[in-house]
Design a protein around this motif. Structure first.
Motif, short mmCIF file in Angstrom:
data_model
loop_
_atom_site.label_atom_id
_atom_site.label_comp_id
_atom_site.label_asym_id
_atom_site.label_seq_id
_atom_site.Cartn_x
_atom_site.Cartn_y
_atom_site.Cartn_z
N ARG A 15 1.30 12.89 5.16
CA ARG A 15 0.92 13.88 4.30
C ARG A 15 2.04 14.03 3.07
NH1 ARG A 15 -2.22 18.28 5.52
NH2 ARG A 15 -3.17 17.23 7.20
N TRP A 16 2.96 13.82 3.45
CA TRP A 16 4.02 13.99 2.36
C TRP A 16 3.85 12.81 1.24
CZ3 TRP A 16 9.25 15.27 5.27
CH2 TRP A 16 9.24 16.67 5.47
N LEU A 17 3.49 11.63 1.87
CA LEU A 17 3.18 10.18 1.07
C LEU A 17 2.04 10.57 0.09
CD1 LEU A 17 4.06 7.42 0.71
CD2 LEU A 17 2.16 6.87 2.31
N TYR A 18 1.01 11.09 0.61
CA TYR A 18 -0.25 11.43 -0.23
C TYR A 18 -0.08 12.27 -1.15
CZ TYR A 18 -2.70 8.36 3.00
OH TYR A 18 -2.98 7.47 3.60
N SER A 19 0.69 13.52 -0.87
CA SER A 19 0.87 14.52 -1.76
C SER A 19 1.78 14.04 -2.73
CB SER A 19 1.66 15.90 -0.93
OG SER A 19 2.93 15.87 -0.69
N ALA A 50 0.95 -1.44 -0.07
CA ALA A 50 0.03 0.02 0.17
C ALA A 50 0.89 1.31 0.01
CB ALA A 50 -1.14 0.11 1.22
N ALA A 51 2.03 1.12 0.57
CA ALA A 51 2.64 2.32 0.75
C ALA A 51 3.15 2.84 -0.54
CB ALA A 51 4.05 2.18 1.96
N VAL A 52 3.67 1.83 -1.25
CA VAL A 52 4.20 2.08 -2.74
C VAL A 52 3.38 2.37 -3.60
CG1 VAL A 52 5.56 0.86 -4.61
CG2 VAL A 52 6.26 0.68 -2.24
N LEU A 53 2.08 1.64 -3.44
CA LEU A 53 0.85 2.07 -4.30
C LEU A 53 0.32 3.36 -4.21
CD1 LEU A 53 -1.10 -1.32 -4.41
CD2 LEU A 53 0.23 -0.41 -6.19
N ILE A 54 0.52 4.00 -2.99
CA ILE A 54 0.04 5.38 -2.57
C ILE A 54 0.85 6.36 -3.55
CG2 ILE A 54 -0.31 7.06 -1.02
CD1 ILE A 54 -1.29 4.80 1.15
N LEU A 55 2.01 5.83 -3.40
CA LEU A 55 3.04 6.80 -4.20
C LEU A 55 2.95 6.98 -5.79
CD1 LEU A 55 6.52 6.31 -2.60
CD2 LEU A 55 4.92 8.38 -2.89
N GLY A 56 2.04 5.85 -6.23
CA GLY A 56 1.73 5.66 -7.47
C GLY A 56 2.71 4.57 -8.46
N GLY A 57 3.48 4.00 -7.35
CA GLY A 57 4.46 3.01 -7.92
C GLY A 57 3.95 1.50 -7.71
N ILE A 58 4.76 0.40 -7.93
CA ILE A 58 4.32 -0.95 -7.53
C ILE A 58 5.64 -1.47 -7.00
CG2 ILE A 58 4.54 -1.69 -9.83
CD1 ILE A 58 1.84 -3.12 -9.53
N ASP A 59 5.33 -2.83 -6.27
CA ASP A 59 6.51 -3.45 -5.87
C ASP A 59 6.14 -5.04 -6.11
OD1 ASP A 59 8.57 -4.92 -4.94
OD2 ASP A 59 8.65 -3.82 -2.74
N LEU A 60 6.59 -5.63 -7.29
CA LEU A 60 6.45 -6.88 -7.58
C LEU A 60 7.37 -7.95 -6.90
CD1 LEU A 60 5.75 -6.20 -11.39
CD2 LEU A 60 4.13 -6.72 -9.41
N VAL A 119 -6.99 0.26 -1.68
CA VAL A 119 -5.78 1.39 -2.12
C VAL A 119 -5.90 1.57 -3.41
CG1 VAL A 119 -3.27 1.38 -1.72
CG2 VAL A 119 -4.67 0.26 -0.07
N SER A 120 -5.83 2.75 -4.00
CA SER A 120 -5.85 3.08 -5.39
C SER A 120 -4.55 2.39 -6.08
CB SER A 120 -6.07 4.52 -5.60
OG SER A 120 -6.01 4.62 -7.15
N THR A 121 -4.50 1.83 -7.32
CA THR A 121 -3.03 1.58 -7.99
C THR A 121 -2.90 2.85 -8.68
OG1 THR A 121 -4.74 0.59 -9.60
CG2 THR A 121 -3.72 -0.84 -8.07
N MET A 122 -3.66 3.96 -8.76
CA MET A 122 -3.19 5.12 -9.46
C MET A 122 -2.53 6.08 -8.48
SD MET A 122 -6.42 4.97 -11.71
CE MET A 122 -6.46 6.17 -12.98
N GLY A 123 -2.41 5.70 -7.31
CA GLY A 123 -1.61 6.76 -6.29
C GLY A 123 -2.77 7.82 -5.56
N GLY A 124 -2.35 8.18 -4.36
CA GLY A 124 -2.76 9.14 -3.54
C GLY A 124 -3.86 8.60 -2.46
N VAL A 125 -4.47 7.40 -2.80
CA VAL A 125 -5.43 6.80 -1.98
C VAL A 125 -5.34 5.46 -1.26
CG1 VAL A 125 -7.84 6.27 -1.86
CG2 VAL A 125 -6.94 8.07 -3.27
N GLY A 126 -5.65 5.51 0.04
CA GLY A 126 -5.24 4.36 0.63
C GLY A 126 -4.82 4.38 2.04
N THR A 127 -4.86 3.40 3.03
CA THR A 127 -4.31 3.36 4.21
C THR A 127 -3.93 2.02 4.59
OG1 THR A 127 -6.32 3.19 5.45
CG2 THR A 127 -5.78 5.27 4.92
N ALA A 128 -3.34 1.91 5.91
CA ALA A 128 -3.13 0.42 6.04
C ALA A 128 -4.32 -0.41 6.46
CB ALA A 128 -2.44 0.73 7.63
N VAL A 129 -5.32 0.26 7.26
CA VAL A 129 -6.68 -0.46 7.43
C VAL A 129 -7.15 -0.82 5.89
CG1 VAL A 129 -9.07 -0.01 8.06
CG2 VAL A 129 -7.29 1.01 9.49
N ASN A 130 -7.36 -0.17 4.97
CA ASN A 130 -7.59 -0.84 3.53
C ASN A 130 -6.89 -2.02 3.58
OD1 ASN A 130 -8.09 2.77 2.80
ND2 ASN A 130 -9.58 1.30 2.77
#
Lengths: 330, 503
Positions: A200-204, A72-82, A270-281
Motif C-alpha cells: 500500500r505504501w508503494l502505491y500511495s 514494475a516496482a520502480v515504475l509504480i513509484l513513478g521512477g524508471i530503472d534503465l 504497469v503505468s509509466t506514470m506511477g501508481g498502477v500495476g502489479t507483478a502479474v501485469n
C-alpha cells in the motif's frame, strides 16, 4: 477485492461503474492483447501448441519476466530503472569469474544476486536521499556497468560450470526450475503488493509522494527499497540467464534489453506514470513481448526493424495509459 | 478638484460561490502614493488584477486621464501605461538580469535579439533605481532585495504612468525596504500614480499619502493617511458592526502541557518560535498570509527543515525532546492544499482514510505486515459515520467527492490514528458554510476529548470561533499572545503592526 486488481484501480463502486468502464477498460487490455497474440501465434506457427514448445517459451520468458517485475516496482513509484541490463550482466560476470577461479557454484550464485542488488541500492540512495533524477542516475549506471562488463571480459564470454547450469535448469514434475521460480515469485509478490502495508505504501507513494509523506509513510525508504529490489531482480535474472546460456557475457547487458523490459511492463499494464500495476501485469507483458520477439525472429525480421516495432509498441501503450489518466483526473 | 488620473468605477466581479468585488469605486492621482489595505480575501488582489488585465470584471468601467479604456489582457494594461510589481517575483534564477527584464518583449535586430540595446536600456533603468548591476549577471547571484529591484526595473521599462506594488516588502530586509521606499518616493515625485498594497499598516503610515480600505469586496472607507490613526484603519478593515458572537464560541478546558516548542528557527523564514500547547486546548495561530504561520506548522512536523531549536512532546509523564523527523508520529497534520498534499486522488475513500494508520490495521503474527481488510473497512466505516461523510461506498474514488467530504476524509485519516496533537492549516479553505460548521464542530469535539490542536486560518471569525488562545505572527516571529478574551481588533492590529507597543 480481487488479488489480480492493481493498486489504484481496485474496488470500483457501482455508481462509478459507467464512468469506470470508460476509463478503466485499459486495465483489461493486457489480457486481451495476450489472448490475441497467443491465438495468432497458435494459428500461424506449427507445433506452437505443444506442451514442450509452450514450456520452452515460458523458460525463455523467465528472465525477462523477473526483470519486468523489478522494473514494475520502480515504475509504480513513478521512477524508471534503465540500468537493469548492465547491472544483470555485471553480476553474472562477477559470479562466473568467481566460479572459473574454482569458487563454489552456490557462492557464485550468491555473488550474481548480490552485486546487482548492491548496484540497485546505489541507484536507490541516489534517487531517494540525494534527490537525483532516476532517468539520469540509472542511465549513467547502465553506462558504468556495461562499460565495466565489456572491459573486464574483453567481449569474450566466460563459461560457467555445467553442474551450475544443470542445477538451475532441473525439471520438477517436468517443469524447468526457472518457470517454477517465476511462478512462486509472482504469487508471493502479488500477495505482497495487494495485501500488505508495504504494498500500500508503494502505491500511495507512487500516486502522491507528498500526501504519503504528510501521512507518515516512510517515502524515502520506500523509494530506496524499490530500486534495491529492482537490482535484486536483476541478480535473479542474471542467474537464470547465465545458466541458460552456459556462460556469462556482456552481451546480456546491451541497451536494447532495457527496451524489452520497459515494453513488457508497459504492455502488461504497469503505468509509466506511477501508481498502477502489479507483478502479474509485468509477467503477462513479458510473455507478450517474448511471443512477439519470437514471431519476428521466425519471420526473419531484421534486428533493427525489431527495435522500431518495439519502440512503437512502447509509445502506443504509454499513450493509451496517458489518455486514460487524462480522463480520470478530469 | 481636478479629475483623478485613474478612476475605476463600479467594479464588480464574482467567482463561483464568492462575490469578490461588489461595486467598488477607486480613484488615484498623479504624484501620490495610495495605500490599498484590507484583510485577507477583502478583494485587494482581485481589484488590482482587474486593473492589470489579469481578471475581467463582470461590470464597471476604468478611466485613465478622463478617457474610458478597456483592459482585457496584461498587454492592454501595459499599453495604457499600467505596470504591476508582483509580490511573488517571477524570476528566472539561471537567466541574466537583462533576459529577465526583457523576457516578454525582446527587441530584435536582423532577426537576432538586440542585446546591445537591451544592456544599454537595462543600465539606464537600473541606475534610476540606484542600482549598478551588470545586466549580464545571473539572477540567482543577487540578493532578494536586488531581485525586487530587477522586478521593479522590468515594470519601469515601458515608462508606465501607473505602478502597482503588491506586498513588495515581504521578502526584504529592513535596509532593502528603506531603499525601496526611497525609490517609490522618487517615482512619485516624477509624477507616477503609485498604488501600494500592504498587510503592514506601519508601512502605510510611513510611505503613503492616501489610504483606501476594502472589506468583503466593498469600499469600507478611505482618505488622507494623516487624518487616520492605526486603530481607525483596523476598525475599517474588520468592520464595527460585525458582532463577535455571530459565531458561537466554544470554551474548552485546557489540561496539562502536551507539546513545548523552544526557539525553533529557520534563517530568513521563521525566527525564534517558542510556545506550548496543552491538552484539550485549541490554539489559533493567527497572522497575515506570508507571516510564517504555515512555515511554523510545516516545520513542526518535519515537512520543512529547521536550523535549530527543540520540540518536546509529552510521553508518559515527562516532556521528551523529539527529533524533528519523528514528530510526525505524534502529530496529525492537515496541510492547506488538500489536493496536492492531503489526498490520494485516484484511490478509494477507504485507502485514503487508512493511510496513516496502516501499521495498526494488520493481522496477527506472523502476518503482521498483512492488512486486515475487514478491520480496515470497519475502522473506515466508523469515522465515515462519525463525521457524516457523504459517500456512495468506501470504494468510491476520493477525486469524485465534494471539497467538504474530501477534507473530512483527511481529518478522518488522523482520527483513525488518534494522535495526541493536531495541526490544521486552513482546515476549511474553499468549503461551503455547512462543511465549515461541521469541521469547526469536529475541532471542538477533538479538544473536548483531550487533543491539543493548533489551528491556522485566514478567516478571523473562524479562528475566533474555535480558539481558546492566540499566537499572533508577523514577519516570521510570534509578536503577541492573547487569551480567549482577545478582540478582533487586537488580533488584526498586532498582525498588521498597528499596535506594536500595546500589550
Amino acid at each position: 477485492m480481487s488479488i489480480l486488481n492493481s493498486g489504484v484501480t481496485q474496488q470500483l463502486s457501482k455508481k462509478d461503474s459507467k464512468e469506470a468502464a470508460d476509463i478503466y477498460w485499459t486495465r483489461y487490455l493486457p489480457y486481451i492483447v495476450l489472448v490475441v497474440v497467443f491465438a495468432a501465434v497458435s494459428i500461424f506457427v506449427p507445433y506452437f501448441l505443444t506442451i514442450s514448445n509452450l514450456l520452452s517459451v515460458l523458460l525463455q520468458t523467465a528472465s525477462l519476466a523477473i526483470l519486468a517485475i523489478g522494473q514494475a516496482a520502480v515504475l509504480i513509484l513513478g521512477g524508471i530503472d534503465l540500468s537493469m541490463p548492465g547491472v544483470m550482466a555485471l553480476g553474472s560476470i562477477f559470479g562466473a569469474m568467481y566460479m572459473r577461479a574454482g569458487g563454489n557454484p552456490v557462492l557464485g550464485a550468491v555473488i550474481m544476486l548480490l552485486v546487482p542488488a548492491a548496484l540497485g541500492l546505489i541507484n536507490g540512495i541516489s534517487v531517494s536521499y540525494f534527490g537525483m533524477i532516476p532517468f539520469v542516475v540509472t542511465l549513467a549506471m547502465q553506462a558504468i556497468t556495461i562499460g565495466a562488463a565489456t572491459m573486464i571480459t574483453n567481449q569474450i564470454s566466460i563459461p560457467v560450470p555445467e553442474n551450475f547450469c544443470n542445477a538451475m535448469l532441473t525439471k520438477i514434475g517436468g517443469i524447468p526450475l526457472p518457470i517454477i521460480i517465476v511462478l512462486i515469485l509472482t504469487l508471493f509478490l502479488q500477495f505482497a503488493v495487494t495485501k500488505t502495508y508495504y504494498g500500500r505504501w508503494l502505491y500511495s507513494t507512487g500516486t502522491n509522494m507528498r500526501t504519503s509523506r504528510v501521512s507518515g509513510v516512510p517515502t524515502k525508504k520506500v523509494v530506496l527499497a524499490a530500486y534495491s529490489f529492482a537490482g535484486l531482480m536483476g541478480g535473479l535474472a542474471a542467474i537464470i540467464m547465465t545458466s541458460r546460456l552456459y556462460a556469462a557475457s556482456p552481451q546480456m547487458g546491451k541497451d536494447a534489453v532495457a527496451m524489452d523490459i520497459i515494453a513488457s511492463a508497459a504492455v502488461g499494464g504497469v503505468s509509466t506514470m506511477g501508481g498502477v500495476g502489479t507483478a502479474v501485469n509485468a509477467v503477462i507483458g513479458a510473455i507478450i513481448i517474448t511471443l512477439i520477439s519470437n514471431v519476428m525472429n521466425m519471420a526473419n525480421v531484421s534486428y533493427y526493424l525489431t527495435l522500431v516495432i518495439k519502440g512503437i509498441i512502447i509509445i502506443t501503450f504509454v499513450a493509451i495509459d496517458a489518455n486514460s489518466r487524462k480522463k480520470s483526473t478530469k | 478638484m481636478t479629475i483623478p488620473y485613474l478612476k475605476m468605477d463600479g467594479i464588480a466581479k464574482s467567482f463561483p460561490g464568492v462575490q469578490a468585488l461588489k461595486n467598488v469605486t477607486f480613484e488615484a492621482s498623479q504624484g501620490e502614493i495610495l495605500a490599498l489595505v484590507g484583510a485577507n480575501g477583502a478583494g485587494k488582489s482581485t481589484l488590482m488584477n482587474v486593473l492589470g488585465g489579469n481578471i475581467e470584471p463582470n461590470s464597471g468601467k476604468i478611466y485613465i486621464n478622463g478617457k474610458e479604456v478597456r483592459i482585457s489582457s496584461p498587454s492592454d494594461a501595459a499599453a495604457n501605461g499600467i505596470a504591476f510589481v508582483h509580490q511573488e517575483m517571477a524570476m528566472l534564477p539561471t537567466m541574466s538580469i537583462a533576459d529577465t527584464m526583457y523576457i516578454s518583449s525582446f527587441p530584435y535586430k536582423h532577426g537576432l535579439i538586440d542585446y546591445k540595446t537591451i544592456y544599454q536600456r537595462c543600465r539606464v533603468v537600473l541606475k534610476r533605481l540606484g542600482c549598478n548591476f551588470d545586466p549580464r549577471e545571473r539572477i540567482r547571484n543577487i540578493s532578494p532585495g536586488d531581485q525586487q529591484m530587477v522586478e521593479i526595473g522590468r515594470a519601469l521599462l515601458h515608462d508606465p504612468q501607473i505602478i502597482i506594488f503588491d506586498e513588495p516588502t515581504s521578502s526584504l530586509t529592513s535596509r532593502e525596504k528603506e531603499h525601496l521606499f526611497e525609490v517609490i518616493r522618487t517615482l512619485k515625485q516624477e509624477g507616477s500614480v503609485i498604488i501600494y498594497i500592504s498587510h503592514f499598516l506601519d508601512e502605510v503610515f510611513s510611505l503613503c499619502d492616501r489610504v483606501m480600505v476594502l472589506r468583503n469586496g466593498e469600499t469600507a472607507g478611505g482618505g488622507l493617511v494623516s487624518e487616520y490613526t492605526n486603530r481607525d484603519i483596523v476598525k475599517m478593515m474588520i468592520g464595527e458592526k460585525e458582532i463577535d458572537t455571530y459565531y458561537e464560541r466554544s470554551e474548552h478546558r485546557a489540561g496539562e502541557e502536551i507539546m513545548r516548542v523552544k526557539g525553533i528557527y529557520r534563517s530568513g523564514v521563521i525566527n525564534d518560535i517558542s510556545f506550548s500547547l496543552r491538552k484539550g486546548e485549541v490554539v489559533g495561530l493567527w497572522g497575515q498570509l506570508g507571516s510564517g504561520r504555515t512555515e511554523v506548522a510545516r516545520a513542526l512536523v518535519g515537512l520543512d527543515p529547521i536550523d535549530g531549536g527543540t520540540i518536546s512532546i509529552k510521553m508518559g509523564d515527562q516532556m521528551m525532546p523529539v527529533k524533528q523527523s519523528e514528530t510526525k508520529k505524534y502529530i496529525g497534520m492537515i496541510t492547506e492544499n488538500r489536493r496536492e498534499e492531503g489526498l490520494l486522488l485516484p484511490m478509494s475513500v477507504c485507502n485514503n482514510m487508512s493511510l496513516a494508520n496502516l501499521t495498526n490495521l494488520t493481522k496477527k503474527k506472523p502476518f503482521s505486515s498483512v492488512i486486515d481488510s475487514k478491520l480496515e473497512n470497519s475502522e473506515t466505516d466508523k469515522y465515515v459515520k462519525r463525521m457524516d461523510i457523504k459517500i456512495s461506498s468506501q470504494a468510491q474514488r476520493v477525486e469524485t467527492l465534494s471539497g467538504g467530504n474530501q477534507q473530512k476524509v483527511i481529518i478522518g485519516r488522523w482520527l483513525q490514528k488518534n494522535p495526541p496533537i493536531y495541526i490544521m492549516d486552513e482546515p476549511t479553505r474553499g468549503l461551503d458554510v455547512g462543511a465549515k460548521a461541521d469541521i469547526r464542530r469536529i475541532i471542538s469535539d477533538l479538544a473536548e476529548q483531550g487533543a491539543g490542536i493548533l489551528v491556522i486560518s485566514s478567516e478571523i471569525e473562524e479562528i475566533m470561533s474555535v480558539s481558546d488562545r492566540y499566537l499572533v505572527m508577523k514577519r516570521g516571529s510570534i509578536v503577541a499572545e492573547f487569551g480567549s478574551n482577545a478582540s478582533k481588533e487586537d488580533l488584526v492590529a498586532t498582525a498588521t503592526g498597528a499596535a506594536s507597543k500595546k500589550e
